[in-house]
Write an enzyme that holds these catalytic residues in place. Structure first.
Site, PDB file in Angstrom:
ATOM      1  N   LYS A 102       9.014   1.859  -0.023  1.00 52.01           N
ATOM      2  CA  LYS A 102       7.659   1.886  -0.339  1.00 52.01           C
ATOM      3  C   LYS A 102       7.034   3.464  -0.376  1.00 52.01           C
ATOM      4  O   LYS A 102       5.998   3.558  -0.726  1.00 52.01           O
ATOM      5  CB  LYS A 102       7.078   0.755   0.197  1.00 52.01           C
ATOM      6  CG  LYS A 102       7.426  -0.510  -0.941  1.00 52.01           C
ATOM      7  CD  LYS A 102       6.319  -1.570  -0.765  1.00 52.01           C
ATOM      8  CE  LYS A 102       6.537  -2.611  -1.705  1.00 52.01           C
ATOM      9  NZ  LYS A 102       5.409  -3.440  -1.795  1.00 52.01           N
ATOM     10  N   SER A 112      -4.898  -1.974  -0.837  1.00 51.93           N
ATOM     11  CA  SER A 112      -4.700  -0.925   0.038  1.00 51.93           C
ATOM     12  C   SER A 112      -4.433   0.270  -0.958  1.00 51.93           C
ATOM     13  O   SER A 112      -4.978   1.480  -0.408  1.00 51.93           O
ATOM     14  CB  SER A 112      -3.314  -1.054   0.689  1.00 51.93           C
ATOM     15  OG  SER A 112      -3.515  -2.315   1.855  1.00 51.93           O
ATOM     16  N   ARG A 172      -6.465 -12.688  -5.226  1.00 55.30           N
ATOM     17  CA  ARG A 172      -7.640 -12.042  -5.386  1.00 55.30           C
ATOM     18  C   ARG A 172      -7.957 -12.551  -6.910  1.00 55.30           C
ATOM     19  O   ARG A 172      -9.441 -12.828  -7.027  1.00 55.30           O
ATOM     20  CB  ARG A 172      -7.666 -10.880  -5.300  1.00 55.30           C
ATOM     21  CG  ARG A 172      -7.719 -10.093  -3.841  1.00 55.30           C
ATOM     22  CD  ARG A 172      -6.931  -8.557  -3.785  1.00 55.30           C
ATOM     23  NE  ARG A 172      -5.584  -8.606  -4.491  1.00 55.30           N
ATOM     24  CZ  ARG A 172      -4.915  -7.350  -4.459  1.00 55.30           C
ATOM     25  NH1 ARG A 172      -5.296  -6.568  -3.784  1.00 55.30           N
ATOM     26  NH2 ARG A 172      -4.007  -7.284  -5.102  1.00 55.30           N
TER      27      ARG A 172
HETATM   28  O1  PNS Z   1       2.078  -6.491   0.622  1.00 52.20           O
HETATM   29  P1  PNS Z   1       2.997  -6.662  -0.360  1.00 52.20           P
HETATM   30  O2  PNS Z   1       3.544  -5.406  -0.705  1.00 52.20           O
HETATM   31  O3  PNS Z   1       2.465  -7.162  -1.650  1.00 52.20           O
HETATM   32  O4  PNS Z   1       4.142  -7.514   0.042  1.00 52.20           O
HETATM   33  C1  PNS Z   1       5.233  -7.806  -0.557  1.00 52.20           C
HETATM   34  C2  PNS Z   1       6.096  -8.773   0.245  1.00 52.20           C
HETATM   35  C3  PNS Z   1       6.363  -8.005   1.448  1.00 52.20           C
HETATM   36  C4  PNS Z   1       5.589 -10.262   0.617  1.00 52.20           C
HETATM   37  C5  PNS Z   1       7.345  -8.808  -0.362  1.00 52.20           C
HETATM   38  O5  PNS Z   1       7.655  -7.585  -1.071  1.00 52.20           O
HETATM   39  C6  PNS Z   1       8.497  -9.679   0.322  1.00 52.20           C
HETATM   40  O6  PNS Z   1       8.425 -10.711   0.694  1.00 52.20           O
HETATM   41  N1  PNS Z   1       9.535  -8.768   0.594  1.00 52.20           N
HETATM   42  C7  PNS Z   1      10.709  -9.060   1.445  1.00 52.20           C
HETATM   43  C8  PNS Z   1      12.039  -9.018   0.580  1.00 52.20           C
HETATM   44  C9  PNS Z   1      12.129 -10.113  -0.050  1.00 52.20           C
HETATM   45  O7  PNS Z   1      12.230 -11.508   0.416  1.00 52.20           O
HETATM   46  N2  PNS Z   1      12.059 -10.305  -1.434  1.00 52.20           N
HETATM   47  C10 PNS Z   1      12.366 -11.531  -2.215  1.00 52.20           C
HETATM   48  C11 PNS Z   1      10.883 -11.899  -2.594  1.00 52.20           C
HETATM   49  S1  PNS Z   1      10.965 -13.301  -3.872  1.00 52.20           S
END
Ligand code: PNS
Length: 168
Positions: free
Chosen positions: A43, A130, A92
């Site tokens: 990211k 963010s 949100r």
């Molecule tokens: O703050 P964000 O970027 O919206 O958070 C996204 C997050 C961290 C919740 C998501 O990218 C995540 O869970 N990543 C871990 C990898 C994973 O489990 N991916 C499959 C999700 S269905």
């Protein structure tokens, strides 16, 4: 009764007042809330994981049942390793819903024991993200009231705002 542990996962790059609002709400309904910062170099975050962790630690000191942690890999695997039964996510606006629904249902497919719980932040933060905070700060706009003062200070150390005055 068994205590309910929840994970509040995210990138937190940087932490906003919307995230803090959700942490406060979550801390009131779960016995323990673990804020899980995703360690995801893909990211290309502005703040390092340690910088984000330090800010979160300082800003959540007042919540006795909130812990700050980092994780890699699948969220459901991480949640299971912490004995968590719930994942907390903020919604949100309607626009968040599709992405969040997809993630929640995919996580349920991966582990049906883990429930995603959605909470709404205060309306004042319903347009806050963010990404927008970074963009506005970079272009010299005010982010007062959108992020904790500590985050504003940290942004000062990272970004030199470029104020572009429109031509007349
Ligand atoms: O703050 P964000 O970027 O919206 O958070 C996204 C997050 C961290 C919740 C998501 O990218 C995540 O869970 N990543 C871990 C990898 C994973 O489990 N991916 C499959 C999700 S269905």
């Amino acid at each position: 009764m068994k205590k309910v542990v929840a994970i509040y996962p995210g990138t937190f790059d940087p932490l906003t007042n919307g995230h803090l609002d959700l942490i406060e709400r979550g801390s009131k309904i779960f016995d323990e809330l673990i804020v899980g910062i995703l360690r995801n170099p893909e990211k290309d975050p502005l703040f390092t994981v340690n910088e984000r962790k330090e800010v979160l630690l300082r800003m959540t000191k007042r919540f006795a049942n909130v812990r700050i942690d980092t994780f890699d890999g699948l969220l459901v695997d991480y949640a299971r390793s912490k004995g968590a039964r719930a994942v907390l996510r903020g919604i949100r606006a309607i626009s968040d819903y599709e992405y969040e629904l997809q993630m929640a249902l995919m996580n349920r497919k991966l582990d049906p024991q883990i429930e995603t719980v959605f909470m709404m932040p205060a309306e004042a933060y319903s347009y806050l993200s963010s990404r927008l905070v970074k963009e506005i700060y970079q272009l010299g706009g005010s982010i007062r009231g959108l992020v904790p003062e500590l985050v504003e200070q940290r942004l000062k150390g990272k970004i030199k705002p470029k104020v572009i005055r429109p031509k007349r």
